[in-house]
Structures are given as structure tokens and as C-alpha cells.
Scaffold this active site. Structure first.
Site: not given
Length: 254
Positions: A52, A54, A56-57, A109, A126, A164
Site C-alpha cells: 500500500h 503509506h 513507511d512502505h 486499512h 498493515d 510492524h
């Protein structure tokens, strides 16, 4: 199987799967630094897969593509992932090096979230966490419940590789919701040993999650009773139980 959970930021994992020659599949590289360090002077990755949009990905993509510009990047059909080279969707089968992965749409998410399953591995970003699930930033409770049900239906020996290290924090909530679950109690003991010795709590078998994760147990009488008691009302179905459970977790200070 040569599988590595590369730590990034405070609690992210970037997954690295290597074949016999040392070439890798990279999953959700929010930061390029751990990937560059792990691969070093080794061969370029077979591919990068993204669950996805975001940051942090995907934040490491520019640096990784600067280092290995011909690397395919498989990603959802989402314009927010600008470095994708191949857009993929539900049901596609990806041949990556010696492996094959099936693409699953798992909105909740985010609206375009994907998971990748194959080789007895599930890269789920996530959507599903050990003993938890992702927050609903863009999707509905019904979407997320359906996505988790889809993942829960996979074979029990599938190893869940989420993005995570939230497991201990999730355990605190799970023990409130499902306190009398012996499988959960045993899993929490194992997690504490792993984390105290500096090891990841992941990957974890899917059948373990089915036995322990309250978000996969909205059908269970004990979970339903606890959620209804907290909500102060009867809940008509599993989707309603899930929605109330997720709302409970959102406000949990544990």
C-alpha cells in the site's frame, strides 16, 4: 527458505526473501538503508512488491531504484505509488525469480491495499498483524472484516509476514478481550521470550493467529460477549462485532 525481517524506523519490518543464488524479493521498503546494507554488493533484487501507499512502505523506492534501476516494482493500481512499474490486482499470479505469489485485494486499512501469498508466506502489510489488525484509514469495517476473513481462510501453515512489530502491544488488548483463551496465553508467553531476547515475533503461522487473534475470532462466543459488554448493546452479526472491536482497540490505553 532464506527469509529476513529487516528492522526499519521504530517498528517496521521490510521483508527480504532470498533464493539460492542470493537474489532477493523485497517487500515494502519504507527505508532503503536496511535493504542496501543487507544486499551489499550482491546481485540486484528480482523485484520489489508493495502492499500500500503509506510512506513507511514506499519511502525507500527512489534510492533502491537509483541503485538498481531495472528492478520491477509490483504495486496496487494507486497513483499515490508513483514508482510502480507494474500495477497488479486481485487474482493475478506473479512469477518472481523462482517463486510464485498470488495477489489478494484486502481493502480496509487503505482502499487499494494488496497482500501477496505464495511459497507458504503471506506478505500482508498493515491488514493483518499478529494479535491485531490495521486501523481503518480509508475502508469500512465491512471491508476490513471481509479482507481479514479472506486471509484467515488461507492454509494454516501459511507464515504471516506483516509489516510492524506491534505484537506485544496487541497482546495487551487481546488478553482483555479474550482472557480465557489458553492458546492466546501460550502465544503471549512465547512472544515475551522472543522479544526479550531481541528476536522478532514474526513470522507467525496463520493457524496460530486464527486461535489467538481476536480480530479473527469475531465468531467466538467469548470474544462476542466481551465486545457486547464493552459496547453496552447486542450486536447482530460478526461484522458488527468486528466494528465494535476495532473501535474499542482504537481507544484502548492498555
Amino acid at each position: 527458505m532464506n527469509l529476513h525481517a529487516l528492522a526499519a524506523f521504530d517498528d517496521n519490518y521490510i521483508w527480504l526473501l532470498r533464493d539460492a543464488s542470493g537474489r532477493a524479493l523485497v517487500v515494502d521498503p519504507g527505508d532503503a538503508t536496511p535493504v542496501l546494507a543487507a544486499i551489499g554488493d550482491g546481485p540486484a533484487p528480482h523485484a520489489i512488491v508493495i502492499t500500500h501507499h503509506h510512506s513507511d512502505h514506499i519511502g525507500g523506492l527512489p534510492a533502491l531504484l537509483a541503485r538498481w534501476p531495472d528492478t520491477p516494482v509490483f504495486a496496487p493500481d494507486d497513483a499515490r505509488i508513483v514508482h510502480a512499474t507494474q500495477r497488479v490486482s486481485e487474482g493475478q499470479v506473479l512469477a518472481i525469480g523462482p517463486w510464485q505469489f498470488r495477489v489478494l485485494a484486502v481493502p480496509g486499512h487503505t482502499r487499494s491495499h494488496l497482500a501477496y501469498v505464495g511459497e507458504d508466506l503471506l506478505f500482508c502489510g498493515d491488514t493483518l498483524f499478529s494479535l491485531g489488525c490495521g486501523r481503518l484509514f480509508e475502508g469500512t469495517p465491512a471491508q476490513m472484516h471481509a479482507s481479514l476473513s479472506k486471509l484467515a481462510a488461507l492454509p494454516g501453515d501459511t507464515r504471516v509476514c506483516c509489516a510492524h512489530e506491534y505484537t506485544l502491544a496487541n497482546a495487551a488488548f487481546a488478553l482483555v478481550v479474550d482472557a480465557d483463551n489458553p492458546a492466546l496465553q501460550q502465544r503471549v508467553k512465547e512472544i515475551r521470550v522472543l522479544r526479550s531476547s531481541g528476536h522478532p515475533s514474526l513470522p507467525v503461522r496463520l493457524d496460530t493467529e486464527r486461535a489467538c487473534n481476536p480480530f479473527l475470532r469475531c465468531h467466538a462466543a467469548g470474544v462476542r460477549a466481551a465486545v457486547q459488554q464493552h459496547a453496552g448493546m447486542a450486536l447482530p452479526d460478526e461484522t458488527a462485532v468486528f466494528a465494535a472491536l476495532r473501535a474499542w482497540k482504537d481507544g484502548f490505553a492498555g
